[in-house]
Enzyme design. Structure first.
Site, short mmCIF file in Angstrom:
data_model
loop_
_atom_site.label_atom_id
_atom_site.label_comp_id
_atom_site.label_asym_id
_atom_site.label_seq_id
_atom_site.Cartn_x
_atom_site.Cartn_y
_atom_site.Cartn_z
N LYS A 77 42.20 -76.40 -19.39
CA LYS A 77 43.29 -76.54 -18.41
C LYS A 77 43.07 -77.76 -17.52
O LYS A 77 43.99 -78.57 -17.30
CB LYS A 77 43.39 -75.28 -17.55
CG LYS A 77 43.70 -74.00 -18.31
CD LYS A 77 43.92 -72.82 -17.39
CE LYS A 77 42.65 -72.42 -16.64
NZ LYS A 77 41.58 -71.94 -17.53
N ASP B 268 42.49 -74.11 -10.42
CA ASP B 268 41.62 -72.93 -10.40
C ASP B 268 42.19 -71.73 -9.65
O ASP B 268 42.26 -70.63 -10.18
CB ASP B 268 40.24 -73.28 -9.83
CG ASP B 268 39.24 -72.14 -10.03
OD1 ASP B 268 39.05 -71.74 -11.20
OD2 ASP B 268 38.71 -71.64 -9.04
N HIS C 93 44.58 -67.33 -11.49
CA HIS C 93 43.67 -68.36 -11.99
C HIS C 93 44.47 -69.28 -12.90
O HIS C 93 44.97 -68.88 -13.93
CB HIS C 93 42.52 -67.72 -12.76
CG HIS C 93 41.58 -68.72 -13.37
ND1 HIS C 93 40.73 -69.49 -12.60
CD2 HIS C 93 41.37 -69.08 -14.65
CE1 HIS C 93 40.02 -70.28 -13.40
NE2 HIS C 93 40.39 -70.05 -14.65
N ARG D 221 57.60 -70.88 -34.58
CA ARG D 221 57.75 -72.28 -34.96
C ARG D 221 59.05 -72.89 -34.43
O ARG D 221 59.11 -74.08 -34.14
CB ARG D 221 57.72 -72.41 -36.49
CG ARG D 221 56.38 -72.02 -37.10
CD ARG D 221 56.40 -72.17 -38.60
NE ARG D 221 56.63 -73.55 -38.99
CZ ARG D 221 56.80 -73.94 -40.25
NH1 ARG D 221 56.79 -73.04 -41.23
NH2 ARG D 221 57.01 -75.21 -40.53
#
Length: 314
Positions: free
Chosen positions: A166, A184, A145, A251
């Site tokens: 998305k 999808d 997916h 980071r």
């Protein structure tokens, strides 16, 4: 693809069937091995002990035609018999093979189950094209997916929980000039030791946007934004994050993460999702960063090396 048959190739390349057994038609002739075999050795009577080759298709062209021409006509059938054995899925004959009528007549005489198909284009072109098609059809597949786009030449699989954004991000990427493969439901295939992504056919060219519904990308932006398939070079994981969790986020980008499919590792970047972040810009930046790293330009490593160098001098 299960039960991949000779019929798939015939329909794909619009080929002409010259001989087919009523007992076992082309939609029953299963191909289970990747690649093609030239029929020269088989015509001479050589039989391989390698079981993996026993379900490859046979290709007959100019060299095989020359070999048959060197024989007495009374010997043709003895040699044809060697390539009409049941373990061969099918025989494909190019325009350079001059004995297709004799081969078909003998196949009919002995009631062979091996179909004979005439190819309209020449050997090297057909062999290369059909080999790639067979590889794709027999490749291992995993359905996931997610959404697949091609950004700056890199295939990017965008994943994340349902409703995280998305598809909306993908629309923005398309507007930015990048290519859309599918939304999808994405099929991941292992081809030539690489991961290739394709859309599941029922949702081809479609994208679902919550609150709006299902949209056809080709109707909105044209066919020029569509890409049939793409190698997968990067996985983007969109993760919803609360304010107190920001301290846990990498980071510097020096923590290498990967996703593994069919024992192949693909770089993975986790992008935190929160209000105000432009995800399309961030994904583009992640792709550029990966491209630079692949070219030996790693800003994080250079920064860390500079800091270590300054500390050493002191």
């Amino acid at each position: 693809m299960n039960n991949f048959t000779i019929n798939e190739i015939v329909e794909k390349f619009n080929l002409k069937v010259q001989y087919e057994s009523a007992k076992e038609p082309i939609n029953k002739r299963v191909i289970s091995s990747i690649g093609t075999n030239r029929g020269g050795l088989e015509l001479t009577g050589f039989k391989t002990k390698q079981v993996s080759r026993s379900r490859r298709i046979i290709l007959l062209s100019s060299k095989e035609s020359e070999y048959i021409a060197s024989l007495k006509k009374t010997d043709y059938n003895n040699h044809f018999k060697n390539i009409l054995e049941d373990h061969i899925p099918g025989i494909f004959v190019t325009p350079n093979f001059k004995y297709i009528k004799e081969l078909c007549a003998f196949a009919k005489e002995i009631k062979s189950t091996v179909p004979i198909i005439e190819v309209s284009f020449f050997t090297s072109e057909f062999a290369a094209t059909v080999s790639i098609y067979i590889v794709e059809c027999l490749a291992e597949i995993k359905r996931v997916h997610g959404t697949l786009v091609n950004i700056f030449g890199y295939g990017v699989l965008i994943m994340g929980e349902s409703g995280i954004g998305k598809s909306e991000t993908t629309l923005e990427l398309i507007r930015n000039g990048h290519l859309f493969i599918g939304d999808d439901s994405i099929d991941i295939l292992k081809i030539n030791n690489k991961l290739v992504g394709k859309v599941n056919p029922p949702v081809k060219n479609l994208i679902e946007i919550r609150g709006i519904g299902i949209l056809d990308v080709t109707k909105m932006y044209g066919y020029h934004v569509i890409m049939h398939e793409s190698q997968i070079n990067l996985i983007i994981s969109l993760n919803r994050i609360e304010s107190e969790d920001w301290s846990k986020i990498d980071r510097l980008g020096d923590q290498n993460d990967f996703e593994t499919y069919f024992e192949i590792k693909i770089p993975k970047t986790i992008i935190p999702v929160s209000p105000g972040r432009n995800l399309a810009d961030l994904i583009e930046s992640a792709v550029i960063s990966l491209k630079l790293k692949n070219e030996g330009q790693d800003a994080t490593s250079q920064f860390q090396a500079r800091i270590i160098s300054d500390l050493t001098k002191k």
